[in-house]
Design a protein around this motif. Structure first.
Motif, PDB file in Angstrom:
ATOM      1  N   GLU A  41       9.117  -0.531 -10.032  1.00 46.60           N
ATOM      2  CA  GLU A  41      10.256  -0.767  -9.320  1.00 46.60           C
ATOM      3  C   GLU A  41      10.559  -0.232  -7.711  1.00 46.60           C
ATOM      4  O   GLU A  41      10.210   0.829  -7.720  1.00 46.60           O
ATOM      5  CB  GLU A  41      11.517  -0.156  -9.972  1.00 46.60           C
ATOM      6  CG  GLU A  41      13.111  -0.703  -9.620  1.00 46.60           C
ATOM      7  CD  GLU A  41      14.062  -0.108 -10.354  1.00 46.60           C
ATOM      8  OE1 GLU A  41      15.124  -0.412  -9.974  1.00 46.60           O
ATOM      9  OE2 GLU A  41      13.679   0.312 -11.621  1.00 46.60           O
ATOM     10  N   ILE A  42      10.775  -1.111  -7.038  1.00 43.99           N
ATOM     11  CA  ILE A  42      10.708  -0.868  -5.586  1.00 43.99           C
ATOM     12  C   ILE A  42      12.286  -1.199  -4.998  1.00 43.99           C
ATOM     13  O   ILE A  42      12.608  -2.354  -5.048  1.00 43.99           O
ATOM     14  CB  ILE A  42       9.687  -1.526  -4.624  1.00 43.99           C
ATOM     15  CG1 ILE A  42       8.406  -1.209  -5.087  1.00 43.99           C
ATOM     16  CG2 ILE A  42       9.884  -1.014  -3.213  1.00 43.99           C
ATOM     17  CD1 ILE A  42       7.314  -2.062  -4.663  1.00 43.99           C
ATOM     18  N   GLY A  43      13.024  -0.117  -4.669  1.00 50.94           N
ATOM     19  CA  GLY A  43      14.495  -0.121  -4.245  1.00 50.94           C
ATOM     20  C   GLY A  43      14.335  -0.513  -2.803  1.00 50.94           C
ATOM     21  O   GLY A  43      13.383  -0.362  -1.972  1.00 50.94           O
ATOM     22  N   LEU A  44      15.366  -0.884  -2.381  1.00 46.44           N
ATOM     23  CA  LEU A  44      15.690  -0.939  -0.886  1.00 46.44           C
ATOM     24  C   LEU A  44      15.638   0.219  -0.041  1.00 46.44           C
ATOM     25  O   LEU A  44      16.279   1.139  -0.527  1.00 46.44           O
ATOM     26  CB  LEU A  44      16.828  -1.979  -0.606  1.00 46.44           C
ATOM     27  CG  LEU A  44      16.520  -3.623  -0.635  1.00 46.44           C
ATOM     28  CD1 LEU A  44      16.049  -3.819  -1.966  1.00 46.44           C
ATOM     29  CD2 LEU A  44      17.891  -4.145  -0.332  1.00 46.44           C
ATOM     30  N   PRO A  45      15.166   0.011   1.270  1.00 46.68           N
ATOM     31  CA  PRO A  45      15.237   1.259   2.020  1.00 46.68           C
ATOM     32  C   PRO A  45      16.615   1.616   2.492  1.00 46.68           C
ATOM     33  O   PRO A  45      17.588   0.606   2.522  1.00 46.68           O
ATOM     34  CB  PRO A  45      14.402   0.892   3.370  1.00 46.68           C
ATOM     35  CG  PRO A  45      14.379  -0.401   3.249  1.00 46.68           C
ATOM     36  CD  PRO A  45      14.558  -1.078   1.766  1.00 46.68           C
ATOM     37  N   PRO A  46      17.153   2.851   3.068  1.00 45.31           N
ATOM     38  CA  PRO A  46      18.360   3.060   3.536  1.00 45.31           C
ATOM     39  C   PRO A  46      18.838   2.005   4.634  1.00 45.31           C
ATOM     40  O   PRO A  46      20.147   1.778   4.627  1.00 45.31           O
ATOM     41  CB  PRO A  46      18.264   4.405   4.043  1.00 45.31           C
ATOM     42  CG  PRO A  46      17.106   5.048   3.518  1.00 45.31           C
ATOM     43  CD  PRO A  46      16.136   3.881   3.191  1.00 45.31           C
ATOM     44  N   GLU A  47      18.046   1.463   5.455  1.00 47.34           N
ATOM     45  CA  GLU A  47      18.520   0.535   6.383  1.00 47.34           C
ATOM     46  C   GLU A  47      18.943  -0.476   6.014  1.00 47.34           C
ATOM     47  O   GLU A  47      19.979  -1.257   6.603  1.00 47.34           O
ATOM     48  CB  GLU A  47      17.374   0.230   7.533  1.00 47.34           C
ATOM     49  CG  GLU A  47      16.752   1.266   8.053  1.00 47.34           C
ATOM     50  CD  GLU A  47      15.574   2.119   7.378  1.00 47.34           C
ATOM     51  OE1 GLU A  47      14.744   2.678   8.067  1.00 47.34           O
ATOM     52  OE2 GLU A  47      15.670   1.876   6.154  1.00 47.34           O
TER      53      GLU A  47
END
Length: 723
Positions: free
Chosen positions: A545-551
């Protein structure tokens, strides 16, 4: 922006032009037109009001449809001189709520509810000239009318006086007096003879609440016998022409196995049962002078999810059991929210003979389907077709002389932002059946499906599709064989974590990576559904699972990823609508490099909507381009943007997040609105899937919203080769 690319032949058109292999033309019913009844309102009227065609009939010449519109307290008229192009003839205002209509010649006989309360029911039977709307006669009725039927020879009218119960009183349980009965009224010189009005008391016949008969529907055979359903009483009555009772009997019960009987589960699991389920029939129609068919919608205690053929002596000749419901399951029309109650809710049934074949037409109100049965042998009906309908089919009229079937679909979803109510026309003629486009028939296990979203094509020509969060407890990848007609779902792969159905997913995009899949999940923070990308093994288990980056999370909004594709080592995801940092009418195409784990994006310029919103719903890489589905959220005659565009791969050069993003160029490939109306329906709003096979053949699918405030119709078709 350049002009659209050259026209590509639709697979639907090719199918429609095919002939039977043996050289003899096959005949089927196919929808040829959909009439939005809101267009019957006069210029300047408030078209935001609810309008609802319920019961429908036709003038003797077969050219003018007449339907009841309860919310508007009106009769609606439609010119079908050209059945493929029905035209509005306006509404006739009434002093009360019309409940049913039967037309003899060019006179409409309308049951009108004038009750001041449920305990003080009253009504009228009114004769109106069509199309003028002139009142020719009116008979006071001894209660609230429901169904109106005409004798085949036009000699009399029968009216079911329901005197419906208060559903909020004692949980709707009857008896709740006054009870109902049946009214018979003679015709003289084509008009009502009110002095002949005869009331047939049905009290004391039923085993359930005998003091409170509640007639629901009536039908008259060539012998002048009126069959009456007492839905809440689960009872049938046959009344002779002189008003005497020929026979009466309980409608009985059915044992149901292999059903989904759990509400709001968000999963299609057909392993439950309901034993001794009362039929509680709604509509009824004579097949011949000895047999009639009932649609067993049910009410507060029953509903057997199917339909039945009885002899008038009470013997059951045929019982569909769960077979009708299972047929809807296979074509994606199962209404999951109705699971614990009445399933697909067969509410309407009618009969006619076309080209020498006797047919019974069974309408599923919740599943929005018309089942077409050959009843040459009443003991062994054959399901020939499943016709797509508007939302909530209620009434039908057959016009065999013109090879026409017409459905009135009562649900007007304007308050929910859905489709308006429609009258739909079907023609019986040469050619194959155009619907369904997709089925799970032939799978070893009964497999339901719906709410299809993203798609991807494999090298072998197979297509994989995902269902979205509507089935949150049963996330699945469906393998589709598009080479068959209709296309076939041949495998359902459950998406799992630790061996259990994966939760908190809204799968909106899918692409391939060898034998594995990448899935894009559209996040929704208020429901704790993450914006994320998932690596899924061939067996459906989630590997990563790859979450979205802070940006991205700093600017995220509800309308996230809608589609995913892979170019080299880079995954590209289309964001449906603008996030907080996007310029107006520009959305991100987000890039993630699976090797370097770097994120980036470009901006895509989408159409500016005049009404509603426009967003992206799919992204697919093929050849030198990335193909994008761009759509608005509008239905029917209001729809504007349902298009496929392409972006050169050369423009897909991601810039770092948080700064200015390059804007890609786009070129229109296909306006899909002609495809979406090619089968006679209104434009469906959710074009969600696009898959392109290795030879460049593009396939389109629509999302049917789990048949929740939706007709359930799924379109799955090819637009030919895109390059």
């Amino acid at each position: 922006m350049t002009k659209p690319l050259m026209c590509m032949t639709s697979a639907l058109a090719l199918i429609a032009g095919a002939a039977a292999a043996d050289g003899h033309a096959e005949k089927n019913f196919n929808r040829i037109a959909s009439f939005p009844v809101v267009t019957n309102m006069a210029e300047g009227e408030d078209t935001s009001r609810e309008t609802s065609p319920e019961i429908i009939d036709v003038t003797a010449d077969g050219m003018t449809l007449v339907y009841t519109d309860s919310p508007l307290k009106a009769l609606g008229l439609v010119d079908i001189t050209d059945p493929a192009a029905p035209a509005p003839l306006g509404n006739i205002a009434l002093d009360g709520e019309p409940t049913s209509v039967a037309v003899i010649g060019s006179t409409a006989f309308v049951g009108i509810n004038t009750s001041v309360s449920l305990t003080e029911p009253s009504g009228q039977l009114m004769a109106l000239a069509v199309p003028a709307g002139t009142e020719l006669a009116s008979c006071d009725l001894p209660g609230q009318p429901d169904s109106v039927a005409k004798a085949p020879d036009g000699s009399f009218i029968a009216v079911a006086i329901e005197n419906e119960r208060d559903e909020d009183l004692n949980d709707g349980v009857i008896p709740q007096l006054p009870g109902g009965g049946v009214v018979l009224v003679n015709m003289v010189d084509g008009n009502l003879d009110c002095a002949s009005l005869q009331y047939v008391d049905l009290a004391g016949l039923a085993e359930i609440a005998p003091s409170d008969p509640e007639p629901e529907y009536v039908s008259i055979n060539a012998l002048g016998e009126t069959v009456v359903t007492l839905q809440e009483n689960n009872h049938m009555v046959v009344v002779a022409r002189d008003g005497t009772i020929v026979n009466h009997f309980p409608a009985g019960a059915v044992d149901l196995e292999g059903i989904d009987a759990t509400d709001e589960r968000g999963a299609l699991i057909f392993t439950e049962s309901q034993m001794g389920r009362l039929r509680e029939p709604d509509a009824v129609t004579w097949i011949d002078d000895e047999h009639f068919a009932t649609a067993n919608e049910g009410d507060y205690q029953g509903g057997s999810r199917g339909w039945t053929i009885f002899r008038k002596d009470g013997r059951v000749v045929y019982e569909s059991g769960v077979s009708f419901e299972h047929a809807l399951v296979q074509i994606g029309h199962y209404p999951d929210k109705r699971s614990d109650a009445k399933g697909v809710e067969p509410e309407s049934v009618t009969f006619a003979e076309f080209d020498g074949t006797p047919f019974v037409f069974v309408g599923s109100e919740r599943g929005s389907i018309v089942g077409v049965y050959d009843v040459t042998d009443p003991a062994a009906p054959i399901l020939k077709q499943m016709l797509p309908s508007g939302v909530g089919p209620e009434g039908y009229v057959t016009i065999p002389a013109r090879n026409l079937l017409v459905s009135a679909n009562e649900s007007d979803l304007i308050e929910d932002g859905g489709a308006r109510a429609h009258v739909m026309l079907y023609e019986f003629g040469e050619g194959p059946a155009a619907y369904p486009h997709l089925t799970s028939e032939g799978m070893e296990e009964l497999t339901g499906w719906g709410a299809l979203s993203g798609m991807v094509a494999d090298e072998d020509g197979m297509i994989y599709a995902v269902s979205d969060s509507f089935y949150g407890f049963q996330p699945r990848i469906f393998k589709i064989d598009p080479s068959q007609t209709p296309a076939r779902i041949v495998e359902a792969i459950d998406v799992t974590r630790a061996g259990r159905p994966a939760q908190k997913l809204d799968m909106e995009g899918i692409t391939l990576d060898g034998d594995a899949f990448w899935i894009a999940s559209e996040g929704r923070t208020d429901r704790v559904i993450p914006h994320a990308i998932y690596k899924v093994a061939a067996d459906g288990s989630i590997d990563a699972e790859i979450g979205l980056p802070p940006e991205l999370m700093a600017v995220e909004k509800r309308f996230g990823f809608e589609g995913i594709t892979k170019i080299g080592d880079t995954l590209w995801m289309a964001v449906q609508r603008e996030w907080k940092d996007d310029p107006a009418n520009h959305v991100k195409l987000v890039a993630y490099n699976i090797e370097t784990e770097e994120w980036g994006a470009v901006h895509y310029p989408k159409a500016e909507p005049a009404k509603g919103w426009v967003g992206l719903s799919e992204i697919v890489a093929h050849g030198d381009y990335v193909y994008i589905v761009e759509r608005d959220n509008l239905h029917g005659i209001e729809a504007v943007t349902k298009k496929v565009y392409r972006v050169p791969l050369a423009d897909m050069q991601p810039a770092p997040l948080g700064g200015e993003l390059p804007v890609v160029g786009k070129e229109e490939v296909r306006d899909l609105i002609p495809d979406l109306t090619s089968t006679g329906g209104y434009v469906l709003d959710k074009v969600e899937g696009l898959a392109i096979t290795s030879d460049g053949t593009a396939w389109i699918s629509t999302d049917n919203d789990r048949v929740d405030d939706h007709s359930g119709e799924t379109m799955f078709f090819s637009i030919g080769q895109v390059n």
